[in-house]
Scaffold this motif. Structure first.
Motif, PDB file in Angstrom:
ATOM      1  N   THR A 188      25.446  -7.349   2.466  1.00  0.00           N
ATOM      2  CA  THR A 188      25.317  -7.877   1.105  1.00  0.00           C
ATOM      3  C   THR A 188      25.561  -9.375   1.087  1.00  0.00           C
ATOM      4  N   ARG A 189      26.535  -9.827   1.836  1.00  0.00           N
ATOM      5  CA  ARG A 189      26.829 -11.268   1.876  1.00  0.00           C
ATOM      6  C   ARG A 189      25.623 -12.049   2.418  1.00  0.00           C
ATOM      7  N   LEU A 190      24.994 -11.516   3.456  1.00  0.00           N
ATOM      8  CA  LEU A 190      23.811 -12.180   4.011  1.00  0.00           C
ATOM      9  C   LEU A 190      22.661 -12.184   3.017  1.00  0.00           C
ATOM     10  N   LEU A 191      22.477 -11.064   2.320  1.00  0.00           N
ATOM     11  CA  LEU A 191      21.397 -10.970   1.348  1.00  0.00           C
ATOM     12  C   LEU A 191      21.636 -11.882   0.145  1.00  0.00           C
ATOM     13  N   LEU A 192      22.897 -12.035  -0.237  1.00  0.00           N
ATOM     14  CA  LEU A 192      23.208 -12.966  -1.332  1.00  0.00           C
ATOM     15  C   LEU A 192      22.761 -14.374  -0.968  1.00  0.00           C
ATOM     16  N   THR A 193      23.021 -14.795   0.256  1.00  0.00           N
ATOM     17  CA  THR A 193      22.604 -16.128   0.693  1.00  0.00           C
ATOM     18  C   THR A 193      21.083 -16.267   0.638  1.00  0.00           C
ATOM     19  N   GLU A 194      20.365 -15.251   1.091  1.00  0.00           N
ATOM     20  CA  GLU A 194      18.906 -15.307   1.029  1.00  0.00           C
ATOM     21  C   GLU A 194      18.417 -15.372  -0.409  1.00  0.00           C
ATOM     22  N   CYS A 195      19.075 -14.612  -1.289  1.00  0.00           N
ATOM     23  CA  CYS A 195      18.686 -14.627  -2.707  1.00  0.00           C
ATOM     24  C   CYS A 195      18.937 -15.999  -3.321  1.00  0.00           C
ATOM     25  N   LEU A 196      20.089 -16.577  -3.042  1.00  0.00           N
ATOM     26  CA  LEU A 196      20.401 -17.894  -3.596  1.00  0.00           C
ATOM     27  C   LEU A 196      19.430 -18.951  -3.084  1.00  0.00           C
ATOM     28  N   ALA A 235      23.536  -4.472  -4.328  1.00  0.00           N
ATOM     29  CA  ALA A 235      22.138  -4.648  -3.924  1.00  0.00           C
ATOM     30  C   ALA A 235      21.217  -4.561  -5.136  1.00  0.00           C
ATOM     31  N   ASP A 236      21.509  -3.629  -6.044  1.00  0.00           N
ATOM     32  CA  ASP A 236      20.693  -3.506  -7.251  1.00  0.00           C
ATOM     33  C   ASP A 236      20.837  -4.726  -8.155  1.00  0.00           C
ATOM     34  N   ALA A 237      22.025  -5.335  -8.182  1.00  0.00           N
ATOM     35  CA  ALA A 237      22.223  -6.556  -8.971  1.00  0.00           C
ATOM     36  C   ALA A 237      21.337  -7.679  -8.429  1.00  0.00           C
ATOM     37  N   LEU A 238      21.293  -7.836  -7.117  1.00  0.00           N
ATOM     38  CA  LEU A 238      20.435  -8.844  -6.504  1.00  0.00           C
ATOM     39  C   LEU A 238      18.962  -8.519  -6.738  1.00  0.00           C
ATOM     40  N   LEU A 239      18.633  -7.244  -6.621  1.00  0.00           N
ATOM     41  CA  LEU A 239      17.245  -6.818  -6.768  1.00  0.00           C
ATOM     42  C   LEU A 239      16.727  -7.020  -8.193  1.00  0.00           C
ATOM     43  N   SER A 240      17.609  -6.955  -9.173  1.00  0.00           N
ATOM     44  CA  SER A 240      17.182  -7.125 -10.567  1.00  0.00           C
ATOM     45  C   SER A 240      16.458  -8.441 -10.776  1.00  0.00           C
ATOM     46  N   LEU A 241      16.938  -9.498 -10.130  1.00  0.00           N
ATOM     47  CA  LEU A 241      16.299 -10.801 -10.276  1.00  0.00           C
ATOM     48  C   LEU A 241      15.174 -10.997  -9.269  1.00  0.00           C
ATOM     49  N   ILE A 242      15.413 -10.614  -8.032  1.00  0.00           N
ATOM     50  CA  ILE A 242      14.390 -10.788  -7.001  1.00  0.00           C
ATOM     51  C   ILE A 242      13.157  -9.955  -7.327  1.00  0.00           C
ATOM     52  N   GLY A 243      13.347  -8.742  -7.840  1.00  0.00           N
ATOM     53  CA  GLY A 243      12.221  -7.901  -8.215  1.00  0.00           C
ATOM     54  C   GLY A 243      11.373  -8.534  -9.305  1.00  0.00           C
ATOM     55  N   ASN A 244      12.043  -9.213 -10.248  1.00  0.00           N
ATOM     56  CA  ASN A 244      11.299  -9.911 -11.306  1.00  0.00           C
ATOM     57  C   ASN A 244      10.462 -11.051 -10.736  1.00  0.00           C
ATOM     58  N   LEU A 245      11.018 -11.775  -9.763  1.00  0.00           N
ATOM     59  CA  LEU A 245      10.263 -12.855  -9.136  1.00  0.00           C
ATOM     60  C   LEU A 245       9.045 -12.317  -8.395  1.00  0.00           C
ATOM     61  N   VAL A 246       9.213 -11.177  -7.715  1.00  0.00           N
ATOM     62  CA  VAL A 246       8.081 -10.561  -7.024  1.00  0.00           C
ATOM     63  C   VAL A 246       6.999 -10.195  -8.027  1.00  0.00           C
ATOM     64  N   GLU A 247       7.397  -9.590  -9.141  1.00  0.00           N
ATOM     65  CA  GLU A 247       6.425  -9.189 -10.157  1.00  0.00           C
ATOM     66  C   GLU A 247       5.710 -10.393 -10.759  1.00  0.00           C
ATOM     67  N   ASP A 248       6.462 -11.474 -11.010  1.00  0.00           N
ATOM     68  CA  ASP A 248       5.887 -12.637 -11.678  1.00  0.00           C
ATOM     69  C   ASP A 248       5.013 -13.485 -10.757  1.00  0.00           C
ATOM     70  N   TYR A 249       5.380 -13.575  -9.485  1.00  0.00           N
ATOM     71  CA  TYR A 249       4.691 -14.526  -8.614  1.00  0.00           C
ATOM     72  C   TYR A 249       3.982 -13.896  -7.414  1.00  0.00           C
ATOM     73  N   ALA A 250       4.579 -12.857  -6.829  1.00  0.00           N
ATOM     74  CA  ALA A 250       3.975 -12.275  -5.627  1.00  0.00           C
ATOM     75  C   ALA A 250       2.958 -11.190  -5.946  1.00  0.00           C
ATOM     76  N   ASP A 251       3.127 -10.476  -7.071  1.00  0.00           N
ATOM     77  CA  ASP A 251       2.212  -9.393  -7.407  1.00  0.00           C
ATOM     78  C   ASP A 251       1.162  -9.801  -8.423  1.00  0.00           C
ATOM     79  N   ARG A 252       1.393 -10.889  -9.160  1.00  0.00           N
ATOM     80  CA  ARG A 252       0.467 -11.305 -10.206  1.00  0.00           C
ATOM     81  C   ARG A 252      -0.690 -12.100  -9.585  1.00  0.00           C
ATOM     82  N   PRO A 253      -1.912 -11.815  -9.973  1.00  0.00           N
ATOM     83  CA  PRO A 253      -3.057 -12.554  -9.416  1.00  0.00           C
ATOM     84  C   PRO A 253      -2.935 -14.058  -9.669  1.00  0.00           C
ATOM     85  N   THR A 254      -3.387 -14.859  -8.723  1.00  0.00           N
ATOM     86  CA  THR A 254      -3.362 -16.304  -8.873  1.00  0.00           C
ATOM     87  C   THR A 254      -4.118 -16.737 -10.132  1.00  0.00           C
TER      88      THR A 254
END
Length: 258
Positions: A188-196, A235-254
């Motif tokens: 979790t500590r490593l993943l927090l750094t990646e999220c930040l 992990a779910d707390a981190l995913l709440s924000l990262i998942g939104n970024l994926v939806e907004d930028y990685a999954d949305r058509p250019t």
């Protein structure tokens, strides 16, 4: 010690820090220190206290005081999205040490506490230090007031110039929920750094521009968070924000705006 905020508003440092466990609301990108557990209790808390609070389009940091004794009873701080570079982060002084204490307002009236603008990250994100601006690093700190477990106000020239959260991984949660009382897993500590890394500049700007390498890193992090079996609350707390970024930028058509 006496502190001045918002021009003519002042408070005196006491020997009574808050004992509430901090909540690092990761999707909300804020740290809360208070006893309320939901929106209803939060609204009641605001009615029964005074100080700095969100109002319409204005969203300052929050220090809330009891109406009767004028003692500090809660706080809320927003993380800046502007990350200082490693060189500036290394300039954050280690002294003076944290001295536990609370605050007593001189007068029972509202004021405004400006949000910080610069996020300084210690190695491994063991400490997050949020500053009014980087000019704070040009002079020594006068005091560190530990208003709650692992949360300190930084004081310079009798004014609050920032705050810090030690061991932020321990306090990860969402909304008003209490953090998991068990220690965070090393993963979790490593993943927090990646999220930040991904939610602050300059990498956040690359995600917003849909840079292929940044989006690949975002998707990989999203997968790692979904695959983690231990420490699911954090992990779910981190995913709440990262998942939104994926939806907004990685999954949305250019070409489509988030």
């Amino acid at each position: 010690m006496r502190l001045t905020l918002d021009d003519d508003w002042a408070a005196t440092v006491t020997d009574d820090p808050l004992h509430s466990t901090p909540r690092f609301d990761f999707p909300g990108q804020c740290v809360r220190i208070a006893e309320y557990a939901d929106v209803t209790e939060w609204q009641r808390f605001l009615v029964q206290t005074f100080g700095s609070r969100e109002w319409l389009w204005d969203a300052p940091d929050e220090l809330r005081f009891d109406q009767a004794g004028r003692e500090l009873v809660g706080a809320g701080f927003r993380l800046p999205y502007e990350a200082a570079d490693a060189e500036d982060s290394a300039r954050v002084p280690a002294v003076p040490p944290v001295h536990p204490g609370g605050l007593r307002a001189d007068a029972a009236r509202d004021f405004r506490l400006k949000v910080t603008t610069e996020l300084c990250r210690a190695p491994g994100d063991a400490v997050l230090t949020c500053l009014r601006d980087l000019d704070v690093l040009d002079e020594p700190l006068e005091a560190r007031i530990g208003i709650a477990p692992d949360v300190a106000l930084l004081v310079q020239h009798g004014t609050i110039v920032g705050w810090s959260l030690t061991d932020p991984a321990r306090y990860l949660t969402t909304g008003f929920a209490a953090p998991d009382p068990a220690p965070p897993a090393p993963t979790t500590r490593l993943l927090l750094t990646e999220c930040l890394d991904l939610i602050t500049t300059p990498l956040l700007d690359e995600v917003r521009r849909r840079d292929p390498a940044a989006l690949a890193r975002l998707r990989e992090l999203d997968h790692s968070l979904r695959s983690q079996r231990e420490d699911r609350h954090r992990a779910d707390a981190l995913l709440s924000l990262i998942g939104n970024l994926v939806e907004d930028y990685a999954d949305r058509p250019t070409g489509q705006q988030p």
